[in-house]
Design a protein around this motif. Structure first.
Motif, PDB file in Angstrom:
ATOM      1  N   LEU A 173       1.002  -1.362   0.098  1.00 58.72           N
ATOM      2  CA  LEU A 173      -0.324  -0.142  -0.325  1.00 58.72           C
ATOM      3  C   LEU A 173       1.141   1.355  -0.155  1.00 58.72           C
ATOM      4  O   LEU A 173       0.236   3.162  -0.434  1.00 58.72           O
ATOM      5  CB  LEU A 173      -0.776  -0.166   1.589  1.00 58.72           C
ATOM      6  CG  LEU A 173      -2.063  -1.172   0.999  1.00 58.72           C
ATOM      7  CD1 LEU A 173      -2.578  -1.222   2.503  1.00 58.72           C
ATOM      8  CD2 LEU A 173      -3.333  -1.077  -0.059  1.00 58.72           C
ATOM      9  N   ALA A 174       2.286   1.013   0.568  1.00 54.48           N
ATOM     10  CA  ALA A 174       2.552   2.101   0.434  1.00 54.48           C
ATOM     11  C   ALA A 174       3.531   2.664  -0.797  1.00 54.48           C
ATOM     12  O   ALA A 174       4.342   3.539  -1.197  1.00 54.48           O
ATOM     13  CB  ALA A 174       4.223   2.063   1.429  1.00 54.48           C
ATOM     14  N   GLY A 175       3.158   1.641  -1.936  1.00 57.00           N
ATOM     15  CA  GLY A 175       4.266   1.763  -2.985  1.00 57.00           C
ATOM     16  C   GLY A 175       3.591   2.274  -4.520  1.00 57.00           C
ATOM     17  O   GLY A 175       2.244   2.809  -3.611  1.00 57.00           O
ATOM     18  N   ARG A 176       3.769   2.956  -5.475  1.00 59.09           N
ATOM     19  CA  ARG A 176       3.245   3.236  -6.128  1.00 59.09           C
ATOM     20  C   ARG A 176       1.610   2.657  -6.826  1.00 59.09           C
ATOM     21  O   ARG A 176       1.385   3.339  -6.953  1.00 59.09           O
ATOM     22  CB  ARG A 176       4.015   3.707  -7.338  1.00 59.09           C
ATOM     23  CG  ARG A 176       4.275   1.845  -7.887  1.00 59.09           C
ATOM     24  CD  ARG A 176       5.320   2.112  -9.268  1.00 59.09           C
ATOM     25  NE  ARG A 176       6.353   2.971  -9.386  1.00 59.09           N
ATOM     26  CZ  ARG A 176       7.501   1.920  -9.611  1.00 59.09           C
ATOM     27  NH1 ARG A 176       6.897   0.669  -9.560  1.00 59.09           N
ATOM     28  NH2 ARG A 176       8.650   2.059  -9.600  1.00 59.09           N
ATOM     29  N   TYR A 177       1.510   1.959  -6.150  1.00 57.28           N
ATOM     30  CA  TYR A 177       0.626   0.797  -6.909  1.00 57.28           C
ATOM     31  C   TYR A 177      -1.266   1.070  -5.862  1.00 57.28           C
ATOM     32  O   TYR A 177      -2.220   0.795  -6.107  1.00 57.28           O
ATOM     33  CB  TYR A 177       0.510  -0.436  -7.808  1.00 57.28           C
ATOM     34  CG  TYR A 177       1.292  -0.706  -8.753  1.00 57.28           C
ATOM     35  CD1 TYR A 177       0.761   0.108 -10.030  1.00 57.28           C
ATOM     36  CD2 TYR A 177       2.667  -0.726  -8.303  1.00 57.28           C
ATOM     37  CE1 TYR A 177       1.470  -0.191 -10.965  1.00 57.28           C
ATOM     38  CE2 TYR A 177       3.553  -0.869  -9.356  1.00 57.28           C
ATOM     39  CZ  TYR A 177       3.206  -0.729 -10.787  1.00 57.28           C
ATOM     40  OH  TYR A 177       3.367  -0.501 -11.986  1.00 57.28           O
ATOM     41  N   GLY A 178      -0.305   1.008  -4.245  1.00 57.09           N
ATOM     42  CA  GLY A 178      -1.169   0.904  -3.087  1.00 57.09           C
ATOM     43  C   GLY A 178      -1.896   2.802  -2.972  1.00 57.09           C
ATOM     44  O   GLY A 178      -1.914   2.869  -3.239  1.00 57.09           O
ATOM     45  N   MET A 179      -3.149   1.754  -2.357  1.00 53.89           N
ATOM     46  CA  MET A 179      -4.277   2.917  -2.562  1.00 53.89           C
ATOM     47  C   MET A 179      -4.745   2.311  -1.268  1.00 53.89           C
ATOM     48  O   MET A 179      -5.248   1.104  -1.474  1.00 53.89           O
ATOM     49  CB  MET A 179      -5.008   3.399  -3.122  1.00 53.89           C
ATOM     50  CG  MET A 179      -4.336   4.264  -4.366  1.00 53.89           C
ATOM     51  SD  MET A 179      -4.533   5.881  -5.980  1.00 53.89           S
ATOM     52  CE  MET A 179      -5.556   6.229  -4.885  1.00 53.89           C
TER      53      MET A 179
END
Length: 825
Positions: A267-273
């Motif tokens: 969730l902390a990466g570029r794809y996480g929300m």
């Protein structure tokens, strides 16, 4: 007689004879003086002995007015009773009538029928499709009924831009519906498929565009389970590979994950929300409209045909349903601030059924109560199922059976339990308690291995989401001072009781680690922790008193003073339930007669709450038995006297009068033990602040005077009590063993007349008490001497004007107009 004889008789005595007589007189005189001196010496010695005895009696008496709940050996500090009182009042509201553990409806209606309405809410029974296309009719219904959460457009834009979205949320919050809705929109009807996550995202990336199962332009939904021990989340390179493949074939994918420490990197990466929940009111209105249209439309038409004048439009039905949902009884029965989709669906069905006569009002409330119970059951069922399966795919007995990750697995459930017990405490206190419980659960589950204890796995956002909790700004008391803190609560008053009931009734093996954990909390000196834990433990005892008594009440009652107070609080909490009141009162009665002094001490503390005896007289009799008994081991007179005074502040004017009369009777009793008990209780009455009495709710007038000495608060609220209170203080001031302590107590009361900055404080109470206490001239002379001593105090001299004001309060009398007059007596 011859002349010679007569001459012989008249002859003067020899000098030796006279000296002998003088010596004898002198000796007799000396003996007499010596005897008198000895008698004087004996009298002096007796007076000195009496004075020593008086000093010893006065010193012993001081012990009866000190720290009733302090430790006997190695005391760190007395219990902070003021903070404990406030914490107890705040905590009991979570378990009060109507929302206590015994009221939790355990007949889950996840598969019950009410009339012709079938209510299905258990998401675990539905069984999500592992893989395959999502039917068009399901997508059509989703588009019609789905309530988009806040930030939905931002989620859709992110999916459009990157082709891949990692969507994090707690189970049951509508995250899957949101994911399906997003995929249906971005694919524009090209189709949505569920994908079995066991194959991994690398396999999906390799299969895209191959065959009919993975055509271009498709949306893919993967629900990843990352909570099983040994399961690792996909790394960023795997996600990049999948995103590239999706973009190549004009496809999209949403990976649904449960928020937590494992999903944190995703969730902390570029794809996480994060997926926010849908708004409760809009969700409920939508579900209500759907239920009325789908299931009740025909019945509404029949009703219109049969009685046109009573026909209601859909908007009118919705308005009535909303009015019904906002009733206090219904809101309390639901007990949740926010509803999740399945819960909104159930509540909508219940409201619709009630509106159209399919459900009674009692059935409606029963159905509403099941919402929180169902959530608690879902949280705990099968948590450790993954640990019972062979590790790493090995058969049992083949290789190592160590199962790593127990701490990460048990932390969410431990946090929910800790929040149910300590709700309203600071977030740090709840988190710390949750880690202690995580350790106990891990050891209980796998006693052969020391569980790993992750140090940097906490995720406050995940804890809130997984536990339906919220943080609020508030204050906690530290060393008597209030400091700012972040407090944590469940988002719904029904959840604490539901969690504890689910835990205690349906998961017996977990009782052992929870009991050990509660014993640890009993040793915590912070009132925000131990008071809440004691109240919750008392509620658990109500679920199974035999087990609770054997594992918690009796062991704690035999421990330190702090543990005994914990046990007493548990007993009082159980006595608040009519089903257990008789048993608890019998137990406390027996303990008040026990030969074990720790049991008598626990009984004394329990009696002070006011619920653990049939009548006030019974409570006072029991406290007198405890207080007058002298053991070689321990005297409990201080504990008994303090708990007598606690009864004075309870909201019952008749009880207050009885306690004051009994105290007066004790001071006049022929036995010294009763006299001392009455005098000690009088000192506690004069010195104890109302907010340090550790009671639930004092008399309303006293609650407004929390920092007043109880004696002054009582006479200010009820002037008719001034004379009996003054008589008790007069007796203490005129009794040798108590006069010094009583004089100090009177001085401290006089200093509370006004606050440091000059604002009025207890002056109205002193105005009611002092005239009755200084009615005679000797009493006035004593007050005059005390005021002069206070004025000459080198450390804290009393200002002359304030001393004169106090003197006028004592020697004047009030007219009907409230003006002061000089007394002529």
């Amino acid at each position: 007689m011859s002349d010679d004889d007569q001459q012989s008789d008249d002859t003067p005595e020899p000098p030796e004879s006279k000296d002998t007589e003088d010596k004898e007189d002198k000796k007799e005189k000396e003996n007499k003086e010596s005897k008198e001196n000895k008698e004087d010496s004996d009298r002096d010695e007796k007076e000195k002995e009496k004075e020593r005895e008086r000093e010893l009696a006065a010193e012993r008496f001081k012990e009866y007015t000190r720290a009733p709940f302090a430790e006997e050996q190695g005391e760190d500090a007395p219990t902070d009773l003021a903070a404990a009182s406030r914490t107890r009042r705040a905590t009991r509201t979570l378990f009060e009538a109507g929302r206590d553990l015994t009221s939790v409806d355990r007949s889950f209606i996840s598969s019950a029928h009410f009339g012709d309405i079938f209510l299905g809410t258990d998401t675990r029974l539905r069984g999500a499709l592992r893989s395959g296309p999502v039917p068009e009719d399901e997508l059509r219904r989703l588009r019609r009924a789905h309530v988009v959460p806040d930030g939905y457009v931002r989620l859709r834009n992110a999916l459009n831009a990157r082709s891949l979205l990692v969507l994090g949320a707690a189970p049951g919050t509508g995250r899957t519906s949101t994911a399906l809705s997003l995929l249906a929109e971005v694919t524009a009807g090209s189709g949505v498929r569920r994908v079995d996550p066991d194959g991994g995202i690398r396999r999906l990336a390799a299969q895209l565009g191959s065959g009919d199962e993975f055509p271009p332009g498709t949306g893919y939904l993967l629900e990843l389970s990352l909570t099983r021990p040994g399961v690792l989340p996909p790394d960023e390179m795997d996600l990049d590979e999948l995103a590239t493949a999706l973009a190549r074939f004009d496809s999209f994918a949403v990976l649904v994950v449960t928020v937590g420490s494992t999903a944190g990197p995703l969730l902390a990466g570029r794809y996480g929300m994060l997926c926010p929940p849908a708004p409760t009111q809009e969700l409920l209105t939508t579900r209500l409209r759907e239920r009325l249209e789908e299931r009740l439309g025909q019945r509404i038409k029949d009703h219109v045909a049969a009685a046109p004048e009573s026909a209601l439009s859909m908007e009118q039905l919705l308005a009535r349903a909303q009015e019904l949902a906002e009733r206090a009884e219904v809101v309390d029965a639901v007990g949740l601030k926010d509803l999740r989709p399945a819960e909104a669906e159930l509540l909508a069905s219940l409201l619709a059924g009630r509106l159209l006569g399919d459900l009674s009002y009692e059935e409606l409330l029963a159905g509403c109560r099941s919402l929180a119970a169902e959530q608690a059951q879902e949280w705990f069922t099968g948590v450790d199922r993954a640990l019972t399966a062979p590790a790493d795919g090995k058969k049992e007995g083949a290789g190592s059976d160590q199962r790593p990750g127990t701490a990460a697995l048990f932390h969410p459930v431990a946090f929910r339990i800790a929040l149910a017990v300590l709700g309203g405490a600071s977030h740090s206190a709840v988190a710390s308690a949750a880690h202690l419980l995580t350790w106990e659960l891990s050891v209980q589950c796998d006693p052969d291995h020391t569980p790993a204890r992750p140090l940097f796995c906490d995720d406050p956002v995940a804890d809130l989401a997984l536990s339906r909790a919220e943080l609020t700004d508030g204050q906690v008391e530290v060393a008597g001072a209030e400091v700012a803190a972040r407090l944590i609560w469940y988002r719904g008053g029904a959840l604490p009781s539901a969690v504890l009931a689910e835990l205690w009734d349906r998961h017996f093996p977990v009782r052992a680690p929870v009991v050990r954990w509660l014993r640890l909390l009993a040793d915590d000196q912070r009132p925000q922790v131990w008071v809440r834990a004691a109240v919750a433990a008392g509620e658990l005892c109500v679920r199974d008193f035999d087990h609770g008594f054997a594992e918690l009440v009796r062991p704690l009652a035999e421990g330190t003073a702090h543990r005994r107070l914990f046990a007493a609080t548990m007993l009082d909490q159980a006595a608040g339930h009519p089903s257990h009141r008789k048993a608890v009162r019998k137990l406390v009665e027996d303990w008040s007669r026990s030969a074990t002094w720790t049991q008598r001490s626990t009984a004394a503390a329990a009696l002070g709450y006011g619920n653990c005896a049939d009548t006030t007289d019974d409570a006072l009799d029991a406290l007198a038995r405890i207080g007058i008994r002298e053991d070689a081991e321990q005297s409990l007179r201080a504990a008994a006297a303090f708990n007598v005074v606690r009864l004075l502040a309870l909201p019952d004017s008749e009880r207050t009068a009885k306690v004051l009369r009994r105290m007066a009777d004790w001071t006049q009793h022929k036995r010294e033990g009763y006299q001392t008990l009455g005098l000690a209780a009088t000192i506690w009455l004069a010195e104890t602040r109302v907010d340090k009495l550790l009671i639930d709710e004092p008399e309303p007038a006293l609650g407004e005077r929390g920092d007043w000495p109880l004696a002054l608060a009582l006479v200010a609220a009820r002037p008719e009590l001034a004379l009996p209170v003054a008589d008790l203080l007069w007796t203490a001031l005129n009794t040798a063993r108590s006069k010094d302590v009583a004089m100090d107590a009177l001085e401290r009361m006089l200093r509370t007349a006004v606050r440091k900055k000059g604002a009025e404080w207890t002056r109205p109470g002193l105005a009611a008490l002092l005239p009755a206490l200084a009615a005679e001239e000797p009493d006035r002379r004593r007050l005059d001497w005390l005021l002069r001593r206070m004025m000459n105090d080198p450390d804290d001299p009393l200002p002359d004007a304030r001393a004169r004001s106090l003197w006028r309060l004592a020697t004047g009398r009030r007219t009907r107009s409230g003006q002061e007059e000089r007394s002529h007596g």
